[in-house]
Every structure is written in structure tokens, then in C-alpha cells.
Write a protein that holds these residues in place. Structure first.
Motif, PDB file in Angstrom:
ATOM      1  N   ASP A 213      -8.678  10.792   1.058  1.00 60.18           N
ATOM      2  CA  ASP A 213      -9.372  11.765   1.909  1.00 60.18           C
ATOM      3  C   ASP A 213      -9.237  13.194   1.381  1.00 60.18           C
ATOM      4  N   LEU A 214      -8.440  13.404   0.333  1.00 57.37           N
ATOM      5  CA  LEU A 214      -8.356  14.727  -0.290  1.00 57.37           C
ATOM      6  C   LEU A 214      -9.560  14.942  -1.196  1.00 57.37           C
ATOM      7  N   SER A 215     -10.208  16.071  -1.064  1.00 57.08           N
ATOM      8  CA  SER A 215     -11.379  16.359  -1.906  1.00 57.08           C
ATOM      9  C   SER A 215     -10.948  16.669  -3.332  1.00 57.08           C
ATOM     10  N   ASN A 216     -11.866  16.455  -4.261  1.00 56.38           N
ATOM     11  CA  ASN A 216     -11.560  16.728  -5.667  1.00 56.38           C
ATOM     12  C   ASN A 216     -11.259  18.209  -5.901  1.00 56.38           C
ATOM     13  N   THR A 217     -11.991  19.069  -5.203  1.00 56.26           N
ATOM     14  CA  THR A 217     -11.759  20.510  -5.352  1.00 56.26           C
ATOM     15  C   THR A 217     -10.367  20.893  -4.880  1.00 56.26           C
ATOM     16  N   LEU A 218      -9.952  20.305  -3.752  1.00 56.74           N
ATOM     17  CA  LEU A 218      -8.616  20.595  -3.233  1.00 56.74           C
ATOM     18  C   LEU A 218      -7.541  20.082  -4.179  1.00 56.74           C
ATOM     19  N   LEU A 219      -7.761  18.909  -4.767  1.00 56.90           N
ATOM     20  CA  LEU A 219      -6.788  18.370  -5.715  1.00 56.90           C
ATOM     21  C   LEU A 219      -6.631  19.304  -6.913  1.00 56.90           C
ATOM     22  N   MET A 220      -7.752  19.718  -7.501  1.00 58.92           N
ATOM     23  CA  MET A 220      -7.695  20.583  -8.681  1.00 58.92           C
ATOM     24  C   MET A 220      -7.075  21.938  -8.363  1.00 58.92           C
ATOM     25  N   ALA A 221      -7.289  22.426  -7.120  1.00 57.09           N
ATOM     26  CA  ALA A 221      -6.746  23.725  -6.744  1.00 57.09           C
ATOM     27  C   ALA A 221      -5.284  23.627  -6.321  1.00 57.09           C
ATOM     28  N   GLY A 222      -4.883  22.503  -5.735  1.00 56.26           N
ATOM     29  CA  GLY A 222      -3.538  22.379  -5.192  1.00 56.26           C
ATOM     30  C   GLY A 222      -2.485  21.987  -6.199  1.00 56.26           C
ATOM     31  N   ILE A 223      -2.846  21.197  -7.200  1.00 50.55           N
ATOM     32  CA  ILE A 223      -1.862  20.729  -8.182  1.00 50.55           C
ATOM     33  C   ILE A 223      -1.185  21.896  -8.920  1.00 50.55           C
ATOM     34  N   PRO A 224      -1.923  22.931  -9.365  1.00 51.41           N
ATOM     35  CA  PRO A 224      -1.232  24.072  -9.990  1.00 51.41           C
ATOM     36  C   PRO A 224      -0.277  24.793  -9.045  1.00 51.41           C
ATOM     37  N   VAL A 225      -0.571  24.784  -7.737  1.00 53.43           N
ATOM     38  CA  VAL A 225       0.341  25.385  -6.770  1.00 53.43           C
ATOM     39  C   VAL A 225       1.652  24.596  -6.747  1.00 53.43           C
ATOM     40  N   VAL A 226       1.539  23.264  -6.745  1.00 60.65           N
ATOM     41  CA  VAL A 226       2.718  22.401  -6.763  1.00 60.65           C
ATOM     42  C   VAL A 226       3.549  22.648  -8.019  1.00 60.65           C
ATOM     43  N   PHE A 227       2.881  22.705  -9.168  1.00 62.49           N
ATOM     44  CA  PHE A 227       3.594  22.876 -10.431  1.00 62.49           C
ATOM     45  C   PHE A 227       4.265  24.237 -10.530  1.00 62.49           C
ATOM     46  N   LEU A 228       3.664  25.267  -9.938  1.00 64.38           N
ATOM     47  CA  LEU A 228       4.294  26.592  -9.971  1.00 64.38           C
ATOM     48  C   LEU A 228       5.572  26.600  -9.137  1.00 64.38           C
ATOM     49  N   ILE A 229       5.516  26.004  -7.944  1.00 59.79           N
ATOM     50  CA  ILE A 229       6.710  25.925  -7.099  1.00 59.79           C
ATOM     51  C   ILE A 229       7.794  25.134  -7.804  1.00 59.79           C
ATOM     52  N   ARG A 230       7.411  24.020  -8.424  1.00 59.45           N
ATOM     53  CA  ARG A 230       8.376  23.178  -9.128  1.00 59.45           C
ATOM     54  C   ARG A 230       9.019  23.934 -10.291  1.00 59.45           C
ATOM     55  N   THR A 231       8.247  24.799 -10.970  1.00 59.75           N
ATOM     56  CA  THR A 231       8.757  25.554 -12.119  1.00 59.75           C
ATOM     57  C   THR A 231       9.727  26.648 -11.695  1.00 59.75           C
ATOM     58  N   LEU A 232       9.435  27.323 -10.591  1.00 59.79           N
ATOM     59  CA  LEU A 232      10.226  28.479 -10.193  1.00 59.79           C
ATOM     60  C   LEU A 232      11.461  28.121  -9.381  1.00 59.79           C
ATOM     61  N   ALA A 233      11.459  26.970  -8.728  1.00 58.91           N
ATOM     62  CA  ALA A 233      12.586  26.613  -7.859  1.00 58.91           C
ATOM     63  C   ALA A 233      13.719  25.982  -8.666  1.00 58.91           C
ATOM     64  N   PRO A 234      14.978  26.385  -8.427  1.00 57.67           N
ATOM     65  CA  PRO A 234      16.114  25.714  -9.082  1.00 57.67           C
ATOM     66  C   PRO A 234      16.198  24.279  -8.604  1.00 57.67           C
ATOM     67  N   SER A 235      16.481  23.340  -9.506  1.00 59.22           N
ATOM     68  CA  SER A 235      16.376  21.928  -9.125  1.00 59.22           C
ATOM     69  C   SER A 235      17.404  21.076  -9.856  1.00 59.22           C
ATOM     70  N   LEU A 236      17.621  19.889  -9.304  1.00 60.43           N
ATOM     71  CA  LEU A 236      18.480  18.858  -9.885  1.00 60.43           C
ATOM     72  C   LEU A 236      17.650  17.606 -10.113  1.00 60.43           C
ATOM     73  N   LEU A 237      18.163  16.685 -10.936  1.00 60.40           N
ATOM     74  CA  LEU A 237      17.577  15.351 -11.095  1.00 60.40           C
ATOM     75  C   LEU A 237      16.100  15.394 -11.452  1.00 60.40           C
ATOM     76  N   GLY A 238      15.745  16.221 -12.451  1.00 56.74           N
ATOM     77  CA  GLY A 238      14.360  16.273 -12.880  1.00 56.74           C
ATOM     78  C   GLY A 238      13.429  16.815 -11.816  1.00 56.74           C
ATOM     79  N   ALA A 239      13.922  17.768 -11.012  1.00 60.03           N
ATOM     80  CA  ALA A 239      13.145  18.402  -9.936  1.00 60.03           C
ATOM     81  C   ALA A 239      12.809  17.437  -8.814  1.00 60.03           C
ATOM     82  N   LEU A 240      13.536  16.325  -8.722  1.00 60.32           N
ATOM     83  CA  LEU A 240      13.332  15.398  -7.621  1.00 60.32           C
ATOM     84  C   LEU A 240      13.647  16.109  -6.306  1.00 60.32           C
ATOM     85  N   GLY A 241      12.751  16.037  -5.372  1.00 62.52           N
ATOM     86  CA  GLY A 241      12.909  16.708  -4.090  1.00 62.52           C
ATOM     87  C   GLY A 241      12.091  17.980  -4.032  1.00 62.52           C
ATOM     88  N   VAL A 242      12.209  18.828  -5.062  1.00 60.90           N
ATOM     89  CA  VAL A 242      11.450  20.073  -5.098  1.00 60.90           C
ATOM     90  C   VAL A 242       9.963  19.776  -5.214  1.00 60.90           C
TER      91      VAL A 242
END
Length: 293
Positions: A213-242
């Protein structure tokens, strides 16, 4: 020689960083449980795990894993080019070895150590690792700047901030470190961007399957948001959880299957991090066995 005060200071900093990462992981787990609530299991399309299409899709995502890490190998060879010439095979084992060591050595030092073993013992190894990290960070910011125009169409401040940071970093990349030619810098950013797109495609395919039910436009726009948060947040276990918390924060409001976001993210973590890490363990185990023998 380090004084006891310096050693103790380092240990306190190391302990503090560990605690910070543990707190972030605990916070992510708490956020996920609160965000999903009683829908934690109801929202997961468990029947999808039994369908043939998932296995076909998983096969496609798995086929992209070698391409993903091959591009990282090419990127690493460009980074070490001013230092020394290494073969694709040496670069591959360096990358996988670093990925494996990251699980047991904190603060991504495992990645630095694993990649530096085949390099000359000088400051060039530090430079190569920093340049590699810089290329990945620039790509993440650049893609976020593009995606933010669609994810927050009414909040241009995010787009402006992303574009400004990207341009500043691009100018910095051009004038920084004369050891790399302009052609090598552009090649490095191009390969880094291509790898980012492959990674995004893998994630997009999994999200498309589990949350149709997620639109293609939302997927393409949202994935970079996820990756930016994952990059900037301190994390353990290969960013599992973040990553999982970032996925739910980004997409949960737009899907009737919020729990399926968690499944898609765990599949990506398993395919792109766990399996390559197991492969990277082989030369480490072989070396330990040789020392024991």
C-alpha cells in the motif's frame, strides 16, 4: 608512552561511547514497541512469508548483494590508489574482513583495522578510510536533499539545508586532499552513488513486497530519510534497531501493515550485513587456525 591518566581517560571515553550506543539501541527498541503497540504481530503479513513471490524476490535481492559489495570494493580501491595498488581480491577480503571485525570491535574500528591490514603502515591508511567514509556521507546527504523535496513538499527548509550541506561538502571534496586527482574524486562519488542506488533498490523491493500500500513515490522519497538517520545515529550490531526505528518513523503513518516494515528491514540487514560478515569470517578463522597449528 601513555601516562596512566591518558589511558584511564581513553577508557572512560570508550565506556561512555558504549553506554551511548546501548542507550540509543534501548531507545529504538522502546520506540518500536510503542509505535507498533498491540499491532506488533497483527500488522505483519505472515502469510507473505509462505508465498512463492517472496522467495523469488529474496533471490533477486540476494543477487544484488554481490553487486552491492563489488561496488564497495571498487570504491575502496580508488581510496587506496594514492597509497598502493591492490587487486580486486585483496580489496574484497579487506572489505569483508572489516565488516566482520565490526561486530566485535567497537566504534567501527573493526572496519578500519580490517581494511588497513594490507596497506602500508603510515597515515595513508587513515586518510583512505576517512575518504571512503566521506564519500558515503556525501552520497547520503545528496540523496536526502533530492528526496526531501518529495517527502516534505511543504517544508522546503529540509531541502535547502540538504542542498546547502551537499554543496559545501562537494566544494570541500574538490579542494581537499591533493593526493587524489579530480578524476579519482569524481569516480569515487559516482561509484558511491551507484552503490547507494543498488542498496536503495534492494530495500525498495522488500518494502514493496511487504507493504504494497506504500506508493512508489513515497518509497523513493522515504528510503533516503531512513538511510540518513541510520548514518547519523550511533549504533551497535550493524545498526540493528536504529534502521528499524527509522523505517517505522518514516513509513508507519502511510501503511496499514506497520509490523511488515520491521520484517522488510530485518531481511535487508540479514542479506546485506549478516551473510557478507559470515563470509568475511573465513580468512579470520583460517588465520587463527594457522596460528594455532
Amino acid at each position: 608512552m601513555h601516562s596512566p591518566l591518558q589511558i584511564n581517560d581513553f577508557r572512560w571515553k570508550e565506556t561512555g561511547l558504549w553506554l551511548l550506543k546501548v542507550v540509543v539501541l534501548a531507545g529504538c527498541v522502546y520506540y518500536i514497541s510503542q509505535a507498533l503497540g498491540h499491532r506488533s504481530y497483527e500488522g505483519v503479513a505472515w502469510q507473505e512469508l509462505k508465498r512463492g513471490r517472496l522467495w523469488l524476490l529474496s533471490g533477486l535481492v540476494l543477487l544484488l548483494v554481490p553487486l552491492n559489495w563489488y561496488l564497495e570494493v571498487v570504491k575502496w580501491r580508488i581510496c587506496v590508489a594514492p597509497l598502493t595498488q591492490i587487486t580486486s581480491r585483496q580489496a574484497l577480503w579487506s572489505v569483508l574482513r572489516g565488516l566482520s571485525l565490526n561486530w566485535v570491535i567497537p566504534f567501527t574500528l573493526g572496519d578500519f583495522i580490517g581494511r588497513s591490514l594490507n596497506l602500508p603502515k603510515n597515515k595513508g591508511a587513515i586518510r583512505a578510510n576517512l575518504v571512503n567514509r566521506f564519500a558515503s556521507l556525501w552520497t547520503t546527504l545528496f540523496m536526502f536533499a533530492l528526496a526531501s523535496m518529495f517527502y516534505w513538499p511543504d517544508h522546503s527548509v529540509w531541502t535547502k539545508a540538504g542542498v546547502l550541506l551537499t554543496l559545501i561538502m562537494l566544494v570541500f571534496a574538490i579542494i581537499w586532499d591533493k593526493h587524489y586527482s579530480m578524476i579519482n574524486k569524481l569516480k569515487l562519488l559516482a561509484v558511491s552513488s551507484f552503490r547507494y542506488l543498488v542498496f536503495s533498490l534492494q530495500f525498495g523491493l522488500l518494502l514493496f513486497h511487504f507493504c504494497p500500500d506504500l506508493s512508489n513515490t513515497l518509497l523513493m522519497a522515504g528510503i533516503p530519510v531512513v538511510f540518513l538517520i541510520r548514518t547519523l545515529a550511533p549504533s551497535l550490531l550493524g545498526a540493528l534497531g536504529v534502521r528499524e526505528a527509522a523505517v517505522i518513523w518514516t513509513f508507519a503513518a502511510y501503511t496499514a501493515l506497520p509490523g511488515s516494515l520491521l520484517v522488510a528491514s530485518l531481511f535487508l540487514w540479514l542479506f546485506n550485513l549478516v551473510l557478507p560478515s559470515l563470509v568475511g569470517l573465513l580468512p579470520i578463522l583460517a588465520y587463527r587456525f594457522k596460528l594455532t597449528a
